[in-house]
Design a protein around this motif. Structure first.
Motif, PDB file in Angstrom:
ATOM      1  N   TYR A 211       0.835  -1.202   0.000  1.00  0.00           N
ATOM      2  CA  TYR A 211       0.000   0.000   0.000  1.00  0.00           C
ATOM      3  C   TYR A 211       0.865   1.245   0.000  1.00  0.00           C
ATOM      4  O   TYR A 211       0.605   2.213  -0.707  1.00  0.00           O
ATOM      5  CB  TYR A 211      -0.912  -0.021   1.241  1.00  0.00           C
ATOM      6  CG  TYR A 211      -1.736   1.225   1.425  1.00  0.00           C
ATOM      7  CD1 TYR A 211      -3.018   1.307   0.890  1.00  0.00           C
ATOM      8  CD2 TYR A 211      -1.246   2.314   2.133  1.00  0.00           C
ATOM      9  CE1 TYR A 211      -3.779   2.444   1.061  1.00  0.00           C
ATOM     10  CE2 TYR A 211      -2.002   3.461   2.295  1.00  0.00           C
ATOM     11  CZ  TYR A 211      -3.263   3.524   1.762  1.00  0.00           C
ATOM     12  OH  TYR A 211      -4.019   4.649   1.915  1.00  0.00           O
ATOM     13  N   ALA A 212       1.921   1.218   0.811  1.00  0.00           N
ATOM     14  CA  ALA A 212       2.761   2.404   0.930  1.00  0.00           C
ATOM     15  C   ALA A 212       3.613   2.627  -0.308  1.00  0.00           C
ATOM     16  O   ALA A 212       4.093   3.727  -0.547  1.00  0.00           O
ATOM     17  CB  ALA A 212       3.661   2.282   2.158  1.00  0.00           C
ATOM     18  N   SER A 215       1.766   4.940  -2.882  1.00  0.00           N
ATOM     19  CA  SER A 215       1.423   6.252  -2.346  1.00  0.00           C
ATOM     20  C   SER A 215       2.674   7.039  -1.981  1.00  0.00           C
ATOM     21  O   SER A 215       2.609   8.235  -1.763  1.00  0.00           O
ATOM     22  CB  SER A 215       0.454   6.145  -1.165  1.00  0.00           C
ATOM     23  OG  SER A 215       0.967   5.316  -0.179  1.00  0.00           O
ATOM     24  N   PHE A 236      -7.417   3.405  -3.838  1.00  0.00           N
ATOM     25  CA  PHE A 236      -7.312   4.386  -2.762  1.00  0.00           C
ATOM     26  C   PHE A 236      -5.865   4.834  -2.542  1.00  0.00           C
ATOM     27  O   PHE A 236      -5.586   6.013  -2.339  1.00  0.00           O
ATOM     28  CB  PHE A 236      -7.875   3.749  -1.492  1.00  0.00           C
ATOM     29  CG  PHE A 236      -8.154   4.721  -0.400  1.00  0.00           C
ATOM     30  CD1 PHE A 236      -9.336   5.440  -0.385  1.00  0.00           C
ATOM     31  CD2 PHE A 236      -7.250   4.913   0.627  1.00  0.00           C
ATOM     32  CE1 PHE A 236      -9.604   6.339   0.627  1.00  0.00           C
ATOM     33  CE2 PHE A 236      -7.512   5.812   1.643  1.00  0.00           C
ATOM     34  CZ  PHE A 236      -8.690   6.526   1.652  1.00  0.00           C
ATOM     35  N   LYS A 240      -4.248   8.637  -2.605  1.00  0.00           N
ATOM     36  CA  LYS A 240      -3.487   9.272  -1.533  1.00  0.00           C
ATOM     37  C   LYS A 240      -2.139   9.776  -2.047  1.00  0.00           C
ATOM     38  O   LYS A 240      -1.684  10.849  -1.687  1.00  0.00           O
ATOM     39  CB  LYS A 240      -3.289   8.298  -0.368  1.00  0.00           C
ATOM     40  CG  LYS A 240      -4.580   7.947   0.349  1.00  0.00           C
ATOM     41  CD  LYS A 240      -5.213   9.187   0.954  1.00  0.00           C
ATOM     42  CE  LYS A 240      -6.702   9.208   0.714  1.00  0.00           C
ATOM     43  NZ  LYS A 240      -7.378  10.418   1.161  1.00  0.00           N
ATOM     44  N   GLU A 243      -2.763  12.931  -3.871  1.00  0.00           N
ATOM     45  CA  GLU A 243      -3.024  14.036  -2.965  1.00  0.00           C
ATOM     46  C   GLU A 243      -1.728  14.614  -2.416  1.00  0.00           C
ATOM     47  O   GLU A 243      -1.530  15.812  -2.358  1.00  0.00           O
ATOM     48  CB  GLU A 243      -3.864  13.525  -1.787  1.00  0.00           C
ATOM     49  CG  GLU A 243      -5.280  14.020  -1.770  1.00  0.00           C
ATOM     50  CD  GLU A 243      -6.055  13.304  -0.678  1.00  0.00           C
ATOM     51  OE1 GLU A 243      -5.715  13.467   0.510  1.00  0.00           O
ATOM     52  OE2 GLU A 243      -6.999  12.560  -1.019  1.00  0.00           O
ATOM     53  N   GLU A 290      -8.170  -2.539  -8.811  1.00  0.00           N
ATOM     54  CA  GLU A 290      -8.557  -3.086  -7.516  1.00  0.00           C
ATOM     55  C   GLU A 290     -10.053  -2.900  -7.270  1.00  0.00           C
ATOM     56  O   GLU A 290     -10.697  -3.733  -6.649  1.00  0.00           O
ATOM     57  CB  GLU A 290      -7.751  -2.373  -6.406  1.00  0.00           C
ATOM     58  CG  GLU A 290      -8.119  -2.827  -5.007  1.00  0.00           C
ATOM     59  CD  GLU A 290      -7.236  -2.203  -3.936  1.00  0.00           C
ATOM     60  OE1 GLU A 290      -6.181  -1.646  -4.269  1.00  0.00           O
ATOM     61  OE2 GLU A 290      -7.625  -2.273  -2.762  1.00  0.00           O
ATOM     62  N   ASN A 291     -10.601  -1.825  -7.788  1.00  0.00           N
ATOM     63  CA  ASN A 291     -11.984  -1.500  -7.467  1.00  0.00           C
ATOM     64  C   ASN A 291     -13.029  -2.263  -8.266  1.00  0.00           C
ATOM     65  O   ASN A 291     -14.181  -2.313  -7.874  1.00  0.00           O
ATOM     66  CB  ASN A 291     -12.226  -0.001  -7.634  1.00  0.00           C
ATOM     67  CG  ASN A 291     -11.647   0.774  -6.480  1.00  0.00           C
ATOM     68  OD1 ASN A 291     -11.236   0.185  -5.480  1.00  0.00           O
ATOM     69  ND2 ASN A 291     -11.597   2.086  -6.613  1.00  0.00           N
ATOM     70  N   ARG A 508     -14.878  -3.798   0.797  1.00  0.00           N
ATOM     71  CA  ARG A 508     -14.918  -2.812   1.884  1.00  0.00           C
ATOM     72  C   ARG A 508     -14.445  -1.461   1.374  1.00  0.00           C
ATOM     73  O   ARG A 508     -13.480  -1.385   0.642  1.00  0.00           O
ATOM     74  CB  ARG A 508     -14.011  -3.270   3.010  1.00  0.00           C
ATOM     75  CG  ARG A 508     -14.290  -4.670   3.478  1.00  0.00           C
ATOM     76  CD  ARG A 508     -15.396  -4.669   4.480  1.00  0.00           C
ATOM     77  NE  ARG A 508     -15.767  -6.032   4.836  1.00  0.00           N
ATOM     78  CZ  ARG A 508     -16.526  -6.314   5.886  1.00  0.00           C
ATOM     79  NH1 ARG A 508     -16.986  -5.353   6.656  1.00  0.00           N
ATOM     80  NH2 ARG A 508     -16.831  -7.551   6.153  1.00  0.00           N
ATOM     81  N   ARG A 509     -15.134  -0.437   1.768  1.00  0.00           N
ATOM     82  CA  ARG A 509     -14.795   0.917   1.322  1.00  0.00           C
ATOM     83  C   ARG A 509     -14.683   1.845   2.505  1.00  0.00           C
ATOM     84  O   ARG A 509     -15.255   1.584   3.555  1.00  0.00           O
ATOM     85  CB  ARG A 509     -15.887   1.456   0.391  1.00  0.00           C
ATOM     86  CG  ARG A 509     -16.186   0.590  -0.793  1.00  0.00           C
ATOM     87  CD  ARG A 509     -15.060   0.650  -1.782  1.00  0.00           C
ATOM     88  NE  ARG A 509     -15.269  -0.292  -2.871  1.00  0.00           N
ATOM     89  CZ  ARG A 509     -14.276  -0.810  -3.591  1.00  0.00           C
ATOM     90  NH1 ARG A 509     -13.026  -0.478  -3.315  1.00  0.00           N
ATOM     91  NH2 ARG A 509     -14.519  -1.640  -4.551  1.00  0.00           N
ATOM     92  N   LEU A 510     -13.994   2.934   2.296  1.00  0.00           N
ATOM     93  CA  LEU A 510     -13.923   3.956   3.338  1.00  0.00           C
ATOM     94  C   LEU A 510     -14.903   5.053   2.967  1.00  0.00           C
ATOM     95  O   LEU A 510     -14.534   6.098   2.452  1.00  0.00           O
ATOM     96  CB  LEU A 510     -12.500   4.498   3.441  1.00  0.00           C
ATOM     97  CG  LEU A 510     -11.479   3.509   3.969  1.00  0.00           C
ATOM     98  CD1 LEU A 510     -10.072   4.016   3.762  1.00  0.00           C
ATOM     99  CD2 LEU A 510     -11.716   3.239   5.445  1.00  0.00           C
ATOM    100  N   GLN A 513     -14.446   8.918   2.789  1.00  0.00           N
ATOM    101  CA  GLN A 513     -13.060   9.311   2.591  1.00  0.00           C
ATOM    102  C   GLN A 513     -12.588   9.067   1.165  1.00  0.00           C
ATOM    103  O   GLN A 513     -11.476   9.409   0.801  1.00  0.00           O
ATOM    104  CB  GLN A 513     -12.145   8.528   3.547  1.00  0.00           C
ATOM    105  CG  GLN A 513     -12.410   8.816   5.005  1.00  0.00           C
ATOM    106  CD  GLN A 513     -11.374   8.151   5.900  1.00  0.00           C
ATOM    107  OE1 GLN A 513     -10.238   8.581   5.988  1.00  0.00           O
ATOM    108  NE2 GLN A 513     -11.767   7.089   6.562  1.00  0.00           N
ATOM    109  N   GLU A 514     -13.436   8.421   0.348  1.00  0.00           N
ATOM    110  CA  GLU A 514     -13.043   8.119  -1.015  1.00  0.00           C
ATOM    111  C   GLU A 514     -13.221   9.363  -1.888  1.00  0.00           C
ATOM    112  O   GLU A 514     -14.152  10.137  -1.692  1.00  0.00           O
ATOM    113  CB  GLU A 514     -13.924   6.989  -1.573  1.00  0.00           C
ATOM    114  CG  GLU A 514     -14.011   5.774  -0.689  1.00  0.00           C
ATOM    115  CD  GLU A 514     -13.033   4.679  -1.106  1.00  0.00           C
ATOM    116  OE1 GLU A 514     -12.328   4.870  -2.098  1.00  0.00           O
ATOM    117  OE2 GLU A 514     -12.989   3.645  -0.410  1.00  0.00           O
TER     118      GLU A 514
END
Ligand SMILES: Cc1ncc(COP(=O)(O)O)c(C=O)c1O
Lengths: 554, 686
Positions: A211-212, A215, A236, A240, A243, A290-291, A508-510, A513-514
């Protein structure tokens, strides 16, 4: 100012009342000047001022003003804007005390909503090892696990376990330091070399979490003022990274190559109009998204990238180890050399059953990240055993293409069963053999000619690419709110578990925050290590559960 | 500064101890004098108790070395070596001979299964200390560490020269050696991938000393580390391995408690875990990848931190970068220490909250800032802030400074902000029970809203955690980016966390009985919330050896680390070096100033001129990780170091310090004096 004002006393026709003032000014100037001469180097400055005055008095005044302005801005910078800004309210100490007493902060975390509780309550817990067949903590039942990413069955592999234990006995567990400070272990370098030669890139760099990786890799290259053209459907972690980079972001419609070209043209036009310097430009997409499990149209993206002079950042976190005859990812699927993708990201957790992430690219791309990507510089290096197990898995998938043929066969079987409730069902007899599917890019699965009659029983649609082992199932007639939809999907999950002993998961979603809220969906991860029977049973079970829950709802 | 905001700090905290402490133990535990007196002080001659202790530990045989070595000779003599030669050369040769296998073979006989090269054997019970706040010692001394003027001038001057030379090389290079600069120059249609200006520092300054960074290593980063020797034939652009290896004393890894190890109870536990669970986690926690092991680990972490609940993540960096945005957002204010870690800044930037910074560890500046931001409210609108989150670190990894927690908690009561403490380096390394800064200062951990830490350091594992109230954690479970989208922690790593953490806490039952003559402090001052781990909460298949289960080994490690830290830090100060940091900090920065001296320091520690020739690896850091002027070398100590190891580090630093003119303070002791008075130095207040 004195230098500019005082010499004017030597002028003619001075009005009488001004004489004493000018005299004072003149003497002040003289004493000031004599004080000045005592400072070393001042004669030069004075001579400069005097000579410049003689040539052009206005210039002296202008220069003095400039210096004063520069000093003022410098001083202002020190006070950090606030206190001197117009908006600043000067308060007495007692008033501040009062304000402090009165201030009531909001609680650190707000009350959990019903949805939050529902989300938490629906997280399954596994007793014992993870893998394709797991024991659920809630019921103690052994169930087939289609929620865990395990494309080639590495998680339960005994060989991987042995490699991990051997590593443990030499290296211990943790690396206890970032790669810059004695955290560069030989097994890291070895994996980097192996994965870059596997993909055919010049170099690679590993991170301690997938994940890191993306981003942090994005902002290490893209800075303020740079232009990023990104797919609207990216995951996601990419959001990030975008952003953080503070670059100018232009979105194009998800996987829509026409729209991509439109955006690229717009950017080009805008840049032509504005002129200005050449900025870095990137296109960002995923291999398999992924989505929703869709696959990028890589040949087209490559064409556009070259035409409009962009660099491509491709996140293959899901496609690496899943797609292509040897699992090299979408580059292999489309027979495009991976080295032509400027920055390619992969996951050793998803693709190789180990952990961590990597970025492959040119020597300079990787070297730059070693020093400038914060998740690489400021974080402890990957534990040695995750690097060695990843190496071992890489060796396995290179030499055993059968892993991928059986994965593709399972995908085909699963999709065929589910297509019965899709708008356009596939025909029952596969038009292409399983091996043909993976080895050649020219025959994607859609070749198994869909029957033309629209399906009246359709309740779902699956946008995922026919070769993708990551399958997202969306409801056709979604209810009004996302929350209701999520609950229906959870009912499907529960029904499937109860009736067929198979677990899948709601994606699962946030929520909240998406950047762009993805539609609710079911997420299924297939594996080549699953038998045909198990796959068939799971697919049938899922179909029944969907019919039962969603058919009833309508 | 902190002291001025709370003048009666010392008296208040001793007279009104935090509720969770038993009152009797507290006052006695609070003075370093008592710390000395309450320790078992074994006379060097009477080995009876020592033997009993050694045997009960099952580690060392009676012929153990209990001497407080005052010279090389005496430290070697106990192993049977004797020194007849009086001349210096003879002596040096003898020493070199005695130290030939020093890193692998202990001077003492041992039955322990743990390799000496990974975890040094050192059984002298006098070389122990308890890490605990002593109110007489300032928490953040504002030492005057100004170097002499000539050092300042020469440091700036050397940067100036490097910069001018660098620009000249760039200028000529870009015109005459275009191929080597191709990646920095824009081509017709592509901007350069990264600008030559941004990378100037890396290419022109760091490259010169690249030999000191990213040195490749192999095997366990324990007490010693195996370097893969390398050389460069193109001025550090590429390095080639020579094929040989050098084993060196390791004062660079964050292996505070010595749990980085390929043998011993924890490694065995990890092995059996791999056999059961494998290594992969399978994906994000919420997608059916939550194992029983995750839940057991989270319960244990919560217990360890004295919090209600916790959650664990597969990367420490991502713990900050994915959870801070889940806590604060628009309309919130984050107040951050100016030296906070990059991961915190990453998270804060993602959160969209406003940020203000305050001077490092300066509670006075923090209070000033708090008064300003609360009274002014949000910029332009003056609306009150929704909430204010102060983010600090427990122990700063570049400075070795300890968070001034007592004053921070006072400020929190007055100004109603929330506190987020990143205990990456302090958890496990600080405090009588190893529970971090709260433990060290005797403050109830529940006073802190968000406790964050990592497993990469003290626990020899990987990943991070967040601990706090149940409401907080439940909320984070649904909002944390990592829980939904990042891989869960690998089961093998969870086991390393569980076994190392469990052995620091001790498992009840069976917890070690408190011995009569034992330093009872850490047991007595253990607040209720810091109880031992519950056997029922650990995985049932986990088999830990008795010394880990009853907590004796964990306690030993904590005390060895505390002794080592205080000893080296005090010793280097006595030798006249300019040092940063708190004396209880296992991170010990020594100021070098001049960037040109950094590679020499690093190389001279590796290729020693001292008679024992034991190579030592150190970390040197400079701008931009530190302010321009204060380049430094950083020692990271570990419980795995023996006193003899610290002696060697002192000797080595002494040699190098003389050659490189680094003793810029006042030298009050010679190195042999320092070594002879180790225990006094550790006990003394400065
Ligand atoms: C204060 C702080 N927070 C977080 C981290 C990141 O932890 P990890 O190395 O486990 O990613 C570090 C590590 O260097 C740190 O010093």
């Amino acid at each position: 100012m004195a230098a500019a004002a005082a010499p004017s006393s030597s002028g003619q026709d001075i009005p009488a009342p001004l004489v004493p003032i000018l005299a004072i000014l003149a003497s002040a100037y003289r004493s000031f000047a004599s004080a000045l001469t005592r400072i070393p180097g001042s004669p030069i400055v004075i001579r400069y001022i005097e000579s410049s005055y003689q040539n052009d008095p206005w210039r002296s005044i202008l220069e003095v003003l400039l210096v004063a302005f520069a000093v003022r801005t410098l001083l202002k910078g020190r006070t950090r804007g606030d206190a001197s800004s117009k908006n600043w309210v000067k308060l007495r100490e007692e008033e501040i005390d009062e304000l402090v007493d009165e201030w009531v902060p909001q609680p650190l975390v707000d009350e959990p909503s019903d949805v939050d509780k529902f989300t938490l309550a629906s997280v399954p817990v596994i007793n014992g090892p993870n893998g394709l067949r797991v024991k659920l903590a809630s019921s103690g039942k052994m169930v087939t696990n289609l929620a865990t990413v395990d494309w080639t069955g590495m998680i339960e592999s005994d060989k991987m376990k042995q490699v991990a234990i051997d590593t443990l006995k030499l290296y211990g567990v943790g690396s206890c330091g970032p790669s810059g400070f004695y955290g560069t272990i030989d097994v890291h370098t070895k994996f980097e070399e192996e994965v870059s030669s596997f993909l055919g890139t010049e170099s690679a760099i590993i991170y301690s979490q997938a994940y890191a990786t993306i981003s942090s890799a994005i902002p290490s290259f893209a800075k303020r003022g740079d232009i990023i053209v990104a797919d609207k459907g990216v995951n996601f972690a990419i959001h990030k990274g975008l952003e953080i980079s503070r670059s100018t972001i232009k979105w194009y419609a998800h996987n829509d190559m026409k729209d991509l070209e439109r955006v690229l043209q717009n950017v080009e036009k805008e840049q032509k109009r504005k002129g200005g310097r050449l900025t870095r430009r990137f296109i960002i997409s995923e291999g398999v998204f992924e989505n929703d499990g869709m696959m990028v149209d890589l040949p087209k993206v490559m064409e556009l990238k070259r035409k409009y002079k962009y660099r491509l950042i491709l996140d293959e976190s899901y496609s690496f180890g899943m797609i292509g005859a040897h699992g090299r990812g979408v580059t292999e699927y489309y027979s495009i050399p991976a080295a032509e993708v400027d920055i390619l990201i992969g996951s050793m957790g998803n693709g190789l059953g180990a952990g961590g992430g990597f970025c492959a690219g040119s020597y300079h791309v990787c070297k730059h990240q070693k020093i400038n990507s914060s998740a690489s510089v400021f974080s402890a290096a990957l534990p040695a055993m995750l690097a060695t197990t990843a190496s071992s898995a890489l060796a396995t998938i290179q030499t055993q293409p059968a892993l991928f043929t059986s994965l593709q066969a399972n995908i085909l079987l699963f999709r065929q069963i589910l297509s019965k409730i899709e708008p356009i069902p596939m025909s029952d007899t596969p038009a292409t053999s399983a091996t043909g599917l993976t080895a050649s890019a020219a025959t994607p699965l859609t070749g198994s000619s869909p029957s033309k009659t629209p399906n009246k029983d359709a309740i779902i649609h699956i946008p995922s690419h026919p070769s993708s082992a990551l399958i997202h199932i969306f409801l056709l007639n979604a209810p009004g709110t996302m929350e209701e939809e999520e609950r229906i999907l959870q009912d499907v999950v529960d029904e499937l578990l109860a009736k067929s002993d198979v677990i899948v998961t709601r994606a699962r979603r946030l929520r909240g925050q998406e950047a762009f809220e993805p539609e609710p969906s079911l997420k299924v991860c297939l594996s080549g290590a699953l038998s045909r029977k198990e796959t068939e049973k799971a697919a049938k079970g899922l179909k029944e559960a969907l019919i039962k829950v969603c058919g009833k709802k309508r | 500064m902190g002291r001025t905001t709370r003048p009666s700090l010392a008296t208040t905290s001793t007279s009104t101890p935090p509720t969770s402490y038993s009152k009797g133990s507290l006052s006695s535990a609070r003075s370093s004098l008592i710390n000395v007196l309450s320790r078992p002080r074994l006379p060097l001659t009477s080995l009876s108790t020592a033997t009993a202790l050694a045997q009960s530990d099952g580690q060392l045989t009676p012929e153990d070395d209990y001497s407080t070595a005052s010279s090389y000779a005496s430290s070697v003599s106990s192993s049977g070596g004797s020194f007849s030669g009086n001349s210096k050369e003879d002596n040096a040769e003898e020493i070199a001979k005695a130290y030939r296998n020093y890193l692998e073979k202990p001077f003492v006989n041992t039955k322990s299964g743990i390799k000496h090269s990974e975890f040094g054997h050192c059984n002298n019970p006098n070389w122990r200390w308890t890490s605990q706040w002593n109110t007489d010692e300032p928490i953040h001394p504002e030492e005057d560490l100004a170097p002499p003027l000539y050092i300042l001038v020469s440091t700036y001057f050397s940067y100036l020269i490097f910069i001018i030379l660098g620009h000249m090389r760039d200028f000529f290079g870009k015109h005459f050696a275009v191929s080597r600069y191709a990646h920095l120059l824009p081509t017709k249609d592509y901007a350069a991938l990264y600008s030559d200006f941004d990378s100037f520092y890396v290419r022109r300054l760091k490259k010169r000393i690249d030999d000191c960074f990213s040195r490749p290593v192999t095997q366990v980063p324990g007490r010693t580390i195996n370097l893969l020797d390398r050389e460069s034939s193109d001025q550090n652009e590429h390095f080639e391995l020579t094929g040989t290896q050098t084993r060196a004393l390791n004062v660079s890894s964050y292996n505070y408690l010595g749990f980085a190890s390929s043998t011993g109870g924890c490694a065995d536990a990890v092995e059996s875990s791999i056999r059961r669970y494998g290594v992969a986690s399978g994906g994000p926690r919420h997608d059916a990848n939550t194992l029983d092991l995750h839940q057991q680990c989270e319960k244990l972490v919560a217990k360890f931190c004295g919090a209600e609940s916790s959650m664990v993540f597969s990367m420490g960096f991502a713990t900050n970068s994915t959870n801070i945005p889940a806590l604060v957002g628009k309309g919130c204010l984050v107040i951050s220490d100016e030296l906070n870690h990059a991961s915190i800044r990453f998270g804060v930037r993602l959160s969209g909250a406003s940020v203000r910074m305050f001077k490092h560890n300066d509670m006075g500046a923090l209070e000033q800032l708090l008064r300003e931001v609360i009274s002014q409210g949000q910029p332009r609108t003056h609306r009150p802030w929704k909430k204010i989150l102060v983010i600090v670190e427990g122990l700063y990894s570049m400075e070795g400074s300890l968070l001034n927690l007592p004053v921070l908690i006072d400020l929190k009561r007055r100004y109603k902000f929330y506190v987020y403490v990143d205990e990456a380096h302090s958890i496990g390394a600080i405090g009588p029970n190893g529970r971090g800064v709260c433990d060290y200062f005797g403050i109830d951990p529940r006073e802190i809203d968000v406790l964050m830490g990592t497993f990469t350091k003290s626990f020899g594992a990987a990943g991070g955690y967040v601990a706090g109230t149940k409401e907080l954690i439940d909320r984070l479970r649904v909002r944390s980016h990592a829980y939904t989208y990042a891989d869960a922690v690998s089961p093998a790593i969870l086991t390393q966390v569980i076994s190392s953490m469990g052995s620091i806490m001790g498992v009840a039952p069976p917890l070690a009985p408190v011995k009569e003559d034992d330093d009872a402090m850490s047991v007595m001052s253990r607040p209720i919330s810091y109880g031992p781990a519950l056997a029922s909460q650990l995985p049932p298949w986990l088999n830990l050896p008795a010394t880990l289960l009853n907590g004796t080994e964990g306690r030993e490690r904590l005390r060895r680390l505390a002794f080592n830290s205080r000893y080296l830090s005090s010793g280097l100060r006595k030798l006249g070096f300019l040092m940063y940091g708190h004396r209880d900090s296992p991170i010990i920065p020594l100021l070098i100033f001049n960037p040109g001296k950094m590679p020499y320091f690093s190389q001279m520690m590796l290729k020693r001129i001292g008679p024992d020739l034991t190579p030592i690896v150190v970390v040197v850091v400079a701008y931009p990780a530190t302010p321009l002027i204060t380049s430094r070398v950083r020692f990271c100590l570990s419980a795995s170091h023996t006193k003899n190891d610290i002696d060697l580090i002192l000797r080595a630093a002494d040699e190098v310090g003389d050659v490189l003119d680094l003793k810029l303070g006042e030298q009050t002791m010679s190195v042999e004096e320092v070594i002879a008075s180790a225990e006094e130095l550790v006990a003394a207040a400065f």
